[in-house]
Design an enzyme around this catalytic site. Structure first.
Site, PDB file in Angstrom:
ATOM      1  N   SER A  45      59.338 -17.810  42.954  1.00  0.00           N
ATOM      2  CA  SER A  45      59.860 -17.866  41.597  1.00  0.00           C
ATOM      3  C   SER A  45      60.853 -16.722  41.354  1.00  0.00           C
ATOM      4  CB  SER A  45      58.703 -17.856  40.600  1.00  0.00           C
ATOM      5  OG  SER A  45      59.128 -18.246  39.325  1.00  0.00           O
ATOM      6  N   ASP A 165      58.483 -24.666  40.514  1.00  0.00           N
ATOM      7  CA  ASP A 165      58.097 -23.273  40.759  1.00  0.00           C
ATOM      8  C   ASP A 165      57.068 -23.117  41.880  1.00  0.00           C
ATOM      9  OD1 ASP A 165      56.752 -20.657  40.321  1.00  0.00           O
ATOM     10  OD2 ASP A 165      57.999 -20.600  38.527  1.00  0.00           O
TER      11      ASP A 165
END
Length: 290
Positions: A45, A165
């Protein structure tokens, strides 16, 4: 201080955390100022966004973008979402901003460092570990997928598969690094030692079901992510205690919000990471050189 020797079979792992990643940016700038470059780095991320500026060896770039553009509609908000499929303007951060804050593509591609970006396959619920120079598509898209927050982003299509993510399935690429046989593993987290997540509220459970009810394996990720995160932190604590890995964590809790808008708080967080990174260099030396 004298130069710290980094063994060849070492890796740096970077946790995500949206704007908490400014702590990581501060630590990484301390590393770069001391010519501390690991041969491999794996980011999840926001950690993958920070990794790009580390691999391109550009101290200050990550902080500059996050602080300078926080209230630019291209960086965050509805306009960013329309432009790039995410409330955070990942299209802007990974492509357009390079016209204003130059990115050293040559160093990034050919500087000799491996980079892995972790994303979550929405169809299978499993993490994918995309490596720079080993994808059939633009590696920037793997980083965009890695940082595409659930509920706030549309999936990024890579090789015909949808990704979001990396933190949904793999908050830190710890077990991947262990399985790869890295001798030395250094982890930069955005949570203090002892932090554990609380279980999601019923409202969040319903929201996840509304968004991802037709993706049962990814939905299972979302419904169990707190429990899996806490188990991973238990494992990380044990490995740190035994000397197998080394962690650099915030000394105290980071209290900013995921979408923090106060630039002074963001700057303070960056400065804190920069300072604490410097304070922890000798501990890092001891781990790496023993």
């Amino acid at each position: 201080m004298s130069k710290i020797t980094i063994p060849g079979n070492s890796i740096l792992l970077l946790e995500g955390g949206s704007l908490r990643g400014l702590y990581t940016a501060g630590v990484l700038d301390t590393f770069m100022e001391n010519d501390l470059y690991f041969p491999a780095v794996a980011g999840v991320s926001a950690g993958s966004l920070n990794a790009m500026n580390y691999v391109s060896r550009q101290p200050g770039r990550a902080a500059s973008i996050n602080l300078r553009y926080r209230h630019d509609p291209r960086y965050f908000g509805p306009k960013a979402a329309l432009r790039g499929g995410s409330v955070f303007g990942l299209q802007f951060m990974l492509h357009d901003v390079k016209k204003e804050v130059p990115f050293d593509e040559e160093m990034f591609r050919n500087g000799g460092m491996r980079m892995i970006a972790v994303a979550t396959n929405v169809a299978t619920g499993k993490p994918a570990y995309f490596e720079k120079g080993k994808t059939d598509f633009d590696f920037n898209e793997a980083v965009r997928a890695s940082a595409s927050l659930p509920l706030a982003s549309t999936p990024v299509m890579l090789d015909g598969q949808p990704y979001l993510d990396g933190g949904c399935s793999c908050p830190i690429a710890l077990n991947w690094a262990l399985n790869q046989g890295f001798e030395k593993i250094v982890v930069i987290t955005t949570r203090q030692k002892g932090f554990r997540k609380t279980m999601p509220s019923q409202r969040m459970v319903e929201l996840y079901d509304d968004f991802y009810g037709d993706k049962p394996l990814f939905l299972a990720d979302m419904l169990t992510q707190e429990m899996r995160y806490n188990t991973l932190m238990d494992q990380l604590d044990e490995l740190e205690e035994s000397g197998r890995v080394h962690c650099i964590r915030p000394n105290d809790p980071i209290t900013i919000g995921r979408f923090e808008g106060d630039e002074n708080k963001l700057l303070d967080l960056y400065n804190r990471g920069h300072r604490e990174g410097r304070e922890k260099l000798e501990e890092l030396r001891t781990y790496l050189e023993k």
